[in-house]
Write a protein that holds these residues in place. Structure first.
Motif, PDB file in Angstrom:
ATOM      1  N   CYS A 119     -22.905 -21.619 -10.357  1.00 50.45           N
ATOM      2  CA  CYS A 119     -22.655 -20.459  -9.505  1.00 50.45           C
ATOM      3  C   CYS A 119     -23.799 -19.468  -9.645  1.00 50.45           C
ATOM      4  N   ALA A 138     -19.388 -23.874 -12.840  1.00 48.11           N
ATOM      5  CA  ALA A 138     -17.963 -23.913 -12.491  1.00 48.11           C
ATOM      6  C   ALA A 138     -17.259 -24.958 -13.339  1.00 48.11           C
ATOM      7  N   HIS A 177     -18.924 -19.248  -6.680  1.00 50.19           N
ATOM      8  CA  HIS A 177     -17.478 -19.394  -6.823  1.00 50.19           C
ATOM      9  C   HIS A 177     -16.797 -18.861  -5.572  1.00 50.19           C
ATOM     10  N   CYS A 217     -15.921 -14.836  -8.469  1.00 47.20           N
ATOM     11  CA  CYS A 217     -16.096 -15.266  -9.859  1.00 47.20           C
ATOM     12  C   CYS A 217     -15.050 -14.573 -10.725  1.00 47.20           C
TER      13      CYS A 217
END
Length: 150
Positions: A30, A37, A66, A70
């Protein structure tokens, strides 16, 4: 050194993006939080241009973030983030006019040496007064990873 995950604004257009479930560890870096991830998380694959100025080197390309957001934040401590430390990295140094000064591929070692070669190369590049900033790209796929400033 300052590592900036997404130097230019991130514009998400879901109609031009692909949602990818993560099925393998270490397979989805990410660019927002600079972590990989975890299996079961989802990443959005989209096009991103990291340049903050006009240059013939401007190169929009694919990145993962993400989705929807996130759950962890990147905090810069000046050291090479783990995400870049364990992957072969294309190091591209630019001057204040956004022209490339130098480009090289660095492969950091594992174990206690992870990130050592990359850190050393970045320090060497920033000794050159012509170098204003550096873009790191993943050497295999060529995707933008992070911007580095003094």
């Amino acid at each position: 050194m300052k590592f900036t995950p997404l130097p230019a604004p991130l514009e998400i257009d879901l109609s031009k993006s692909v949602l990818k479930p993560v099925t393998e560890e270490w397979s989805g870096p990410c660019r927002r939080c600079l972590t990989d991830a975890r299996t079961g998380e989802s990443l959005l694959l989209l096009s991103y241009n990291p340049f903050l100025g006009s240059s013939p080197y401007t190169s929009p390309g694919p990145i993962f973030v993400h989705y929807p957001e996130c759950d962890r934040a990147y905090i810069c401590d000046g050291s090479v983030p783990e995400q870049q430390a364990r992957r072969p990295i294309s190091v591209r140094a630019y001057d204040s006019d956004h022209m490339m000064v130098e480009g090289v591929v660095v492969v950091s070692g594992g174990g206690g040496r992870a990130g050592f070669e990359l850190q050393k190369k970045l320090e060497e590049l920033f000794e050159d007064s012509k170098v204003d900033y550096v873009h790191l790209h993943y050497a295999g796929a060529g995707c933008f990873a992070v911007r580095v400033d003094r």
